[in-house]
Design a protein around this motif. Structure first.
Motif, PDB file in Angstrom:
ATOM      1  N   SER A 151      -4.396  -1.958   9.926  1.00 43.67           N
ATOM      2  CA  SER A 151      -3.851  -2.795  10.999  1.00 43.67           C
ATOM      3  C   SER A 151      -2.805  -3.795  10.535  1.00 43.67           C
ATOM      4  N   THR A 152      -2.645  -3.985   9.222  1.00 45.18           N
ATOM      5  CA  THR A 152      -1.648  -4.959   8.758  1.00 45.18           C
ATOM      6  C   THR A 152      -0.780  -4.378   7.649  1.00 45.18           C
ATOM      7  N   TYR A 153       0.407  -4.871   7.554  1.00 42.80           N
ATOM      8  CA  TYR A 153       1.353  -4.486   6.506  1.00 42.80           C
ATOM      9  C   TYR A 153       0.789  -4.851   5.144  1.00 42.80           C
ATOM     10  N   ASP A 154       0.222  -6.053   5.051  1.00 47.27           N
ATOM     11  CA  ASP A 154      -0.343  -6.499   3.772  1.00 47.27           C
ATOM     12  C   ASP A 154      -1.445  -5.564   3.289  1.00 47.27           C
ATOM     13  N   PHE A 211      -0.904  -4.091  -0.256  1.00 44.86           N
ATOM     14  CA  PHE A 211      -1.586  -4.841  -1.311  1.00 44.86           C
ATOM     15  C   PHE A 211      -3.075  -4.549  -1.477  1.00 44.86           C
ATOM     16  N   ASP A 212      -3.723  -3.876  -0.520  1.00 40.78           N
ATOM     17  CA  ASP A 212      -5.152  -3.591  -0.642  1.00 40.78           C
ATOM     18  C   ASP A 212      -5.340  -2.372  -1.550  1.00 40.78           C
ATOM     19  N   VAL A 213      -5.759  -2.594  -2.786  1.00 39.94           N
ATOM     20  CA  VAL A 213      -5.874  -1.508  -3.757  1.00 39.94           C
ATOM     21  C   VAL A 213      -7.024  -0.555  -3.442  1.00 39.94           C
ATOM     22  N   LEU A 246      -4.425   5.895  -2.151  1.00 42.35           N
ATOM     23  CA  LEU A 246      -4.243   7.248  -1.628  1.00 42.35           C
ATOM     24  C   LEU A 246      -3.845   8.259  -2.696  1.00 42.35           C
ATOM     25  N   ARG A 247      -3.837   7.854  -3.921  1.00 42.76           N
ATOM     26  CA  ARG A 247      -3.380   8.702  -5.017  1.00 42.76           C
ATOM     27  C   ARG A 247      -4.094  10.047  -5.080  1.00 42.76           C
ATOM     28  N   GLY A 248      -5.389  10.086  -4.921  1.00 46.99           N
ATOM     29  CA  GLY A 248      -6.137  11.322  -5.084  1.00 46.99           C
ATOM     30  C   GLY A 248      -6.554  11.989  -3.794  1.00 46.99           C
ATOM     31  N   ILE A 249      -5.918  11.684  -2.698  1.00 51.66           N
ATOM     32  CA  ILE A 249      -6.292  12.256  -1.403  1.00 51.66           C
ATOM     33  C   ILE A 249      -6.077  13.768  -1.415  1.00 51.66           C
ATOM     34  N   GLN A 250      -7.049  14.493  -0.912  1.00 48.89           N
ATOM     35  CA  GLN A 250      -6.992  15.947  -0.840  1.00 48.89           C
ATOM     36  C   GLN A 250      -6.372  16.352   0.495  1.00 48.89           C
ATOM     37  N   CYS A 251      -5.081  16.702   0.482  1.00 50.73           N
ATOM     38  CA  CYS A 251      -4.387  17.140   1.693  1.00 50.73           C
ATOM     39  C   CYS A 251      -3.026  17.707   1.317  1.00 50.73           C
ATOM     40  N   ASN A 252      -2.394  18.348   2.289  1.00 51.99           N
ATOM     41  CA  ASN A 252      -1.036  18.841   2.081  1.00 51.99           C
ATOM     42  C   ASN A 252      -0.005  17.785   2.456  1.00 51.99           C
ATOM     43  N   PHE A 253      -0.338  16.947   3.419  1.00 55.80           N
ATOM     44  CA  PHE A 253       0.565  15.885   3.864  1.00 55.80           C
ATOM     45  C   PHE A 253      -0.231  14.594   4.003  1.00 55.80           C
ATOM     46  N   CYS A 254       0.140  13.568   3.265  1.00 57.28           N
ATOM     47  CA  CYS A 254      -0.572  12.288   3.280  1.00 57.28           C
ATOM     48  C   CYS A 254       0.241  11.259   4.071  1.00 57.28           C
ATOM     49  N   TRP A 255      -0.419  10.592   5.009  1.00 60.66           N
ATOM     50  CA  TRP A 255       0.221   9.619   5.900  1.00 60.66           C
ATOM     51  C   TRP A 255      -0.524   8.289   5.845  1.00 60.66           C
ATOM     52  N   ILE A 256       0.227   7.238   6.139  1.00 59.29           N
ATOM     53  CA  ILE A 256      -0.373   5.931   6.386  1.00 59.29           C
ATOM     54  C   ILE A 256       0.132   5.489   7.765  1.00 59.29           C
ATOM     55  N   GLY A 257      -0.746   4.906   8.558  1.00 59.23           N
ATOM     56  CA  GLY A 257      -0.373   4.476   9.898  1.00 59.23           C
ATOM     57  C   GLY A 257      -0.659   3.004  10.101  1.00 59.23           C
ATOM     58  N   LEU A 258       0.234   2.318  10.824  1.00 55.15           N
ATOM     59  CA  LEU A 258       0.078   0.895  11.110  1.00 55.15           C
ATOM     60  C   LEU A 258       0.858   0.533  12.367  1.00 55.15           C
ATOM     61  N   PRO A 259       0.583  -0.622  12.978  1.00 52.72           N
ATOM     62  CA  PRO A 259       1.334  -1.045  14.155  1.00 52.72           C
ATOM     63  C   PRO A 259       2.814  -1.267  13.818  1.00 52.72           C
ATOM     64  N   ALA A 317      10.845  -6.740   6.839  1.00 54.75           N
ATOM     65  CA  ALA A 317      11.806  -7.840   6.818  1.00 54.75           C
ATOM     66  C   ALA A 317      11.425  -8.867   5.745  1.00 54.75           C
ATOM     67  N   GLU A 318      10.124  -9.162   5.641  1.00 50.27           N
ATOM     68  CA  GLU A 318       9.673 -10.167   4.674  1.00 50.27           C
ATOM     69  C   GLU A 318       9.746  -9.668   3.230  1.00 50.27           C
ATOM     70  N   TYR A 319       9.420  -8.397   3.018  1.00 50.84           N
ATOM     71  CA  TYR A 319       9.341  -7.872   1.651  1.00 50.84           C
ATOM     72  C   TYR A 319      10.479  -6.913   1.303  1.00 50.84           C
ATOM     73  N   ASN A 320      11.565  -6.941   2.071  1.00 55.23           N
ATOM     74  CA  ASN A 320      12.774  -6.171   1.778  1.00 55.23           C
ATOM     75  C   ASN A 320      12.539  -4.660   1.666  1.00 55.23           C
ATOM     76  N   GLY A 321      11.755  -4.107   2.558  1.00 54.49           N
ATOM     77  CA  GLY A 321      11.594  -2.664   2.638  1.00 54.49           C
ATOM     78  C   GLY A 321      10.749  -2.027   1.550  1.00 54.49           C
ATOM     79  N   ILE A 322       9.897  -2.799   0.909  1.00 54.88           N
ATOM     80  CA  ILE A 322       9.146  -2.265  -0.228  1.00 54.88           C
ATOM     81  C   ILE A 322       8.100  -1.218   0.165  1.00 54.88           C
ATOM     82  N   LEU A 323       7.493  -1.322   1.331  1.00 60.19           N
ATOM     83  CA  LEU A 323       6.491  -0.335   1.747  1.00 60.19           C
ATOM     84  C   LEU A 323       7.145   1.023   1.948  1.00 60.19           C
TER      85      LEU A 323
END
Length: 184
Positions: free
Chosen positions: A72-75, A79-81, A88-101, A110-116
């Protein structure tokens, strides 16, 4: 004023973000034999320190498995290891996604200059955002993931069983006999 109103109006929990993402997959990866599975449990052989996946989408066959981690948050994504993109390093899938608002994504970029987005691109992870649209929520792809070849269904016992049952039922309906050579 409208952002505060939107926050009160829309719930960006894992449960509420699942439906618009399912509609997105049905639209972007159409298949006659698509299967969705929420809160998938890994088989014992793969459990270890694996990050739980919120939504799996099997787009017709065992080499087209999409896994989505919803946060639910960018942070949290960055940042949540234990739950974010670093987990997500070892996820078993063909396509790995992350979803957020979407608002979280825009504000964070904007705050972190596109790092995500850069980190996800470097790691081959796709990004899906969920935003209010009309009277509900809608999802869109920001960044497509890289494909990891292979059959990853053995990692998700319940999904493999559902896929085999669906596949066997559909083949039988076409007049073919199903022969299980591998005992799965």
């Amino acid at each position: 004023m409208s952002d505060q109103y939107d926050d009160e109006l829309y719930d960006f929990s894992v449960k509420s973000m699942t439906e618009p993402i399912e509609r997105l997959f049905e639209r972007e990866y159409p298949t006659e034999y698509g299967i969705f599975l929420s809160g998938a449990t890994l088989s014992e052989a793969y459990q270890g320190d694996a990050t739980p996946i919120d939504l799996l989408y099997l787009a017709g066959g065992p080499r087209s498995l999409h896994a989505v981690k919803l946060l639910s948050t960018y942070d949290s994504c960055l940042f949540d290891v234990n739950e974010g993109i670093h987990a997500l390093r070892g996820i078993q899938c063909n396509f790995c996604w992350i979803g957020l608002p979407l608002d979280e994504f825009r504000d964070g970029e904007a705050e972190y200059n596109g790092i995500l987005e850069k980190t996800c691109t470097d790691r081959g992870i796709g990004i899906i955002t969920v935003q209010p649209r009309g009277r509900g929520l809608s999802a869109k792809i920001i960044n497509a993931p890289e494909r990891d070849d292979g059959d990853h269904l053995d990692a998700y016992v319940a999904l493999r069983k559902r896929w085999r049952a669906t596949k066997d039922r559909n083949i039988s309906a076409d007049g073919f006999q199903v022969v299980d050579y591998y005992g799965r």
